[in-house]
Design an enzyme around this catalytic site. Sequence first.
Site, PDB file in Angstrom:
ATOM      1  N   TYR A 100      35.370  58.420  11.922  1.00  0.00           N
ATOM      2  CA  TYR A 100      35.565  56.970  12.017  1.00  0.00           C
ATOM      3  C   TYR A 100      37.032  56.683  11.748  1.00  0.00           C
ATOM      4  CZ  TYR A 100      35.479  52.020  10.934  1.00  0.00           C
ATOM      5  OH  TYR A 100      35.738  50.682  10.931  1.00  0.00           O
ATOM      6  N   GLU A 183      39.733  49.976  16.555  1.00  0.00           N
ATOM      7  CA  GLU A 183      38.739  50.879  15.963  1.00  0.00           C
ATOM      8  C   GLU A 183      38.278  51.928  16.964  1.00  0.00           C
ATOM      9  OE1 GLU A 183      35.092  49.508  13.395  1.00  0.00           O
ATOM     10  OE2 GLU A 183      34.357  49.867  15.410  1.00  0.00           O
TER      11      GLU A 183
END
Length: 361
Positions: A100, A183
């Site tokens: 992530y 992201e």
Amino acid sequence: MKLLEYEARKVLEDYGIPIPRGVLIHSPAELGPAMETLGDRFVLKAQVEIGGRGKRGGILVADRSNGPAVAGELFSREIGGIPVREVLAVEYLEIQEEYYLSIAIDRSTKNALILFSDQGGVDIETLARDSPGALRRASIPVLMHDVPPFMVRDLLGGAPKELGGIINRLYRVFCEKDALLAEINPLVATPRGIFAADAKLVIDDNALRRQGISQNRDLTEREREAERHGFSYVELTGDIGVIGNGAGLTMATLDLIEYYGGRAANFLDVGGGADQERVMHAVRLVAGDPTVKVIVVNLLGGITRCDEVARGIIQAGISQPVIVRLAGTNEKEGQEILRQAGYRMLDSMEHAVKAAVEAAR
Ligand code: GDP
Ligand code: MN
């Protein structure tokens, strides 16, 4: 404004972040030619402005034999209530690890906040709640051009060093694209190297022009109309319409509504020197929201003349009650005009707001 995955991943690609091969299709029929470039297995991804598509049935794996049927299925679905009109078909990746990586504005420090985890793929709120230790963070002043090596090291922990390059590239995307959020979840390791298997980019609405984006897709029809009139307008979730002049006075009106236990339906600042026509448009715009039960108009006349405001309110001729507090230039004339037309005039904003909160009940 949120970019869709296929738009965001193009930006990542421009900055040298590897992305899987992919083709955007608008109907199941377009998958046929697309399959030629994708290999035997591929992933069909609904392009909808909503997170967690995997869990909501918006991500389907297919191969050459069932591809068109699976695409047909995906195009017939709604993901979180949004119909699927575009699908990104990408090559299937042999995922070995999921990471992530995100960069967002940290409003308390005014820095960029970089988050990294070697337990990617799941949604970040779940990760932060269930295993906060797995989420590493670094705060970096956005005046810095690069993420310094010591920060990259801290972020990565034991993760492969080559991810450091991706962190720096995403940081450049974040700064140069005026992003509020950049992201990659998941960022994946495969036998063929690292890939951004998903991409999310939210551009600051104030920077859209600089970024060459002519229209903000995230605006509602009413917000778009407000933009055409030059009003500062934000839709909220309550039932009391709010019209003020000046951001400060309008915000204070919202605060008072909350204070008296009401809920504002919107924020609308008509700006300075609003004439009859502008006020009319503002009142009609707010009244056009079906959730609005009552409107409170709180205007202070400076360049704005209260008699003009009064005529604008009357000209709007809306069905919901309008409660008015007018003070300043020509206030006597304005108040008289409204009183004669049967409007409720109150002499202070406390009284006006209180009356509006009661009327909404
Ligand atoms: P999101 O649910 O909207 O965040 O959509 P993602 O693009 O992140 O996809 C959701 C999940 O599907 C990912 O976390 C992966 O686990 C899985 N996934 C997506 N693409 C691939 C792929 O090419 N190969 C494999 N094995 N899994 C994939
Ligand atoms: Mn994702």
